[in-house]
Design an enzyme around this catalytic site. Structure first.
Site, PDB file in Angstrom:
ATOM      1  N   PRO A  10       0.793  -1.224   0.000  1.00 27.29           N
ATOM      2  CA  PRO A  10       0.000   0.000   0.000  1.00 27.29           C
ATOM      3  C   PRO A  10       0.827   1.276   0.000  1.00 27.29           C
ATOM      4  O   PRO A  10       1.868   1.353   0.642  1.00 27.29           O
ATOM      5  CB  PRO A  10      -0.835  -0.096   1.274  1.00 27.29           C
ATOM      6  CG  PRO A  10      -0.255  -1.185   2.082  1.00 27.29           C
ATOM      7  CD  PRO A  10       0.523  -2.059   1.169  1.00 27.29           C
ATOM      8  N   ASN A  11       0.331   2.216  -0.774  1.00 30.67           N
ATOM      9  CA  ASN A  11       0.852   3.577  -0.904  1.00 30.67           C
ATOM     10  C   ASN A  11       2.158   3.666  -1.681  1.00 30.67           C
ATOM     11  O   ASN A  11       2.629   4.766  -1.979  1.00 30.67           O
ATOM     12  CB  ASN A  11       0.992   4.251   0.465  1.00 30.67           C
ATOM     13  CG  ASN A  11      -0.332   4.332   1.171  1.00 30.67           C
ATOM     14  OD1 ASN A  11      -1.318   4.798   0.597  1.00 30.67           O
ATOM     15  ND2 ASN A  11      -0.400   3.856   2.397  1.00 30.67           N
ATOM     16  N   ARG A  18       4.805  10.863  -2.901  1.00 33.48           N
ATOM     17  CA  ARG A  18       4.551  10.706  -1.472  1.00 33.48           C
ATOM     18  C   ARG A  18       5.796  11.023  -0.657  1.00 33.48           C
ATOM     19  O   ARG A  18       6.834  10.393  -0.838  1.00 33.48           O
ATOM     20  CB  ARG A  18       4.126   9.258  -1.209  1.00 33.48           C
ATOM     21  CG  ARG A  18       4.005   8.910   0.244  1.00 33.48           C
ATOM     22  CD  ARG A  18       3.847   7.412   0.427  1.00 33.48           C
ATOM     23  NE  ARG A  18       3.713   7.095   1.828  1.00 33.48           N
ATOM     24  CZ  ARG A  18       3.931   5.901   2.337  1.00 33.48           C
ATOM     25  NH1 ARG A  18       4.289   4.902   1.559  1.00 33.48           N
ATOM     26  NH2 ARG A  18       3.804   5.695   3.621  1.00 33.48           N
ATOM     27  N   TYR A  23      10.918   9.110   0.916  1.00 41.25           N
ATOM     28  CA  TYR A  23      10.890   8.076  -0.115  1.00 41.25           C
ATOM     29  C   TYR A  23      11.540   8.472  -1.438  1.00 41.25           C
ATOM     30  O   TYR A  23      11.606   7.659  -2.349  1.00 41.25           O
ATOM     31  CB  TYR A  23       9.431   7.650  -0.375  1.00 41.25           C
ATOM     32  CG  TYR A  23       8.788   7.047   0.829  1.00 41.25           C
ATOM     33  CD1 TYR A  23       9.098   5.753   1.236  1.00 41.25           C
ATOM     34  CD2 TYR A  23       7.878   7.764   1.600  1.00 41.25           C
ATOM     35  CE1 TYR A  23       8.521   5.184   2.355  1.00 41.25           C
ATOM     36  CE2 TYR A  23       7.287   7.209   2.723  1.00 41.25           C
ATOM     37  CZ  TYR A  23       7.615   5.923   3.087  1.00 41.25           C
ATOM     38  OH  TYR A  23       7.040   5.368   4.197  1.00 41.25           O
ATOM     39  N   ASN A  72       8.187  -5.455  -0.465  1.00 36.26           N
ATOM     40  CA  ASN A  72       8.003  -4.293   0.395  1.00 36.26           C
ATOM     41  C   ASN A  72       6.504  -4.211   0.647  1.00 36.26           C
ATOM     42  O   ASN A  72       5.753  -3.692  -0.177  1.00 36.26           O
ATOM     43  CB  ASN A  72       8.511  -3.017  -0.278  1.00 36.26           C
ATOM     44  CG  ASN A  72       8.390  -1.802   0.623  1.00 36.26           C
ATOM     45  OD1 ASN A  72       7.658  -1.813   1.596  1.00 36.26           O
ATOM     46  ND2 ASN A  72       9.108  -0.745   0.285  1.00 36.26           N
ATOM     47  N   ALA A  75       2.894  -0.742   5.017  1.00 34.44           N
ATOM     48  CA  ALA A  75       2.347  -0.800   6.374  1.00 34.44           C
ATOM     49  C   ALA A  75       1.867  -2.195   6.758  1.00 34.44           C
ATOM     50  O   ALA A  75       1.810  -2.520   7.946  1.00 34.44           O
ATOM     51  CB  ALA A  75       1.209   0.207   6.517  1.00 34.44           C
ATOM     52  N   GLU A  96      12.700  -9.152   2.408  1.00 38.81           N
ATOM     53  CA  GLU A  96      11.889  -7.999   2.813  1.00 38.81           C
ATOM     54  C   GLU A  96      12.711  -6.735   2.611  1.00 38.81           C
ATOM     55  O   GLU A  96      13.875  -6.671   3.015  1.00 38.81           O
ATOM     56  CB  GLU A  96      11.520  -8.171   4.287  1.00 38.81           C
ATOM     57  CG  GLU A  96      10.669  -7.086   4.878  1.00 38.81           C
ATOM     58  CD  GLU A  96      10.383  -7.331   6.362  1.00 38.81           C
ATOM     59  OE1 GLU A  96      10.046  -6.350   7.042  1.00 38.81           O
ATOM     60  OE2 GLU A  96      10.507  -8.479   6.850  1.00 38.81           O
ATOM     61  N   HIS A  98      12.623  -2.338   2.824  1.00 44.88           N
ATOM     62  CA  HIS A  98      11.987  -1.083   3.221  1.00 44.88           C
ATOM     63  C   HIS A  98      12.863   0.067   2.765  1.00 44.88           C
ATOM     64  O   HIS A  98      14.067   0.070   3.028  1.00 44.88           O
ATOM     65  CB  HIS A  98      11.769  -1.025   4.730  1.00 44.88           C
ATOM     66  CG  HIS A  98      10.861  -2.103   5.208  1.00 44.88           C
ATOM     67  ND1 HIS A  98       9.503  -2.055   5.025  1.00 44.88           N
ATOM     68  CD2 HIS A  98      11.133  -3.281   5.813  1.00 44.88           C
ATOM     69  CE1 HIS A  98       8.972  -3.166   5.509  1.00 44.88           C
ATOM     70  NE2 HIS A  98       9.939  -3.922   5.980  1.00 44.88           N
ATOM     71  N   ARG A 105      11.793   5.433  12.770  1.00 43.61           N
ATOM     72  CA  ARG A 105      10.475   6.060  12.628  1.00 43.61           C
ATOM     73  C   ARG A 105       9.584   5.700  13.817  1.00 43.61           C
ATOM     74  O   ARG A 105      10.077   5.299  14.865  1.00 43.61           O
ATOM     75  CB  ARG A 105       9.870   5.624  11.289  1.00 43.61           C
ATOM     76  CG  ARG A 105      10.737   6.116  10.114  1.00 43.61           C
ATOM     77  CD  ARG A 105      10.167   5.786   8.780  1.00 43.61           C
ATOM     78  NE  ARG A 105       8.895   6.493   8.583  1.00 43.61           N
ATOM     79  CZ  ARG A 105       8.060   6.205   7.604  1.00 43.61           C
ATOM     80  NH1 ARG A 105       8.334   5.231   6.747  1.00 43.61           N
ATOM     81  NH2 ARG A 105       6.933   6.873   7.459  1.00 43.61           N
TER      82      ARG A 105
END
Length: 139
Positions: A10-11, A18, A23, A72, A75, A96, A98, A105
């Protein structure tokens, strides 16, 4: 020729727009072309969805025939036991990734339900993390 699927959650369809301070300003579609040039010997595929079930369906679809998954999950990393179970259910190994350093964060981003189900985790190296994950599968 190795077959590797990059899955973004998502996103991540908003990369380039964004929060560019976190990012970056490059779209993933543009970066995917760069990856294809860097790895001409790899059959790279790309899938993005904002929907948890679609991500699970894609893992199931390719999870016994591809050589690697670069994931990735956005969330969903921090919330989805279902995606973790999907990774456990298939034989294709995953890494994985990120883009941001999730450990620098918010506290809720410090836990991943996926990390125990993957070969490794690449965190905080920007888009370069995808390249490193593909490199892992090709060496």
């Amino acid at each position: 020729m190795k077959k590797i699927l990059i899955i973004n959650g998502p996103n991540l369809n908003l990369l380039g727009k964004r929060e560019p301070t976190i990012y970056g300003s490059q779209t993933f579609e543009d970066y995917f072309q760069t990856l294809q040039q860097l790895f001409p010997e790899v059959e790279l595929h790309y899938f993005q969805s904002n929907h948890e079930g679609a991500l699970i369906d894609k893992i199931h679809e390719i999870g016994f025939t591809f050589d690697g998954i670069v994931l990735n999950a956005g969330a969903y990393t921090h919330t989805s036991i279902a995606i973790a179970d999907a990774l456990s259910a298939v034989t294709t190994p995953a890494v994985e990734v990120h883009i941001s350093n999730v450990h620098a964060r918010e506290a809720f981003r410090h836990h991943s339900y996926l990390s125990s189900r993957v070969k490794g985790v690449i965190v905080g190296l920007g888009l370069k993390g995808y390249e490193l994950a593909i490199w892992y599968f090709t060496n």
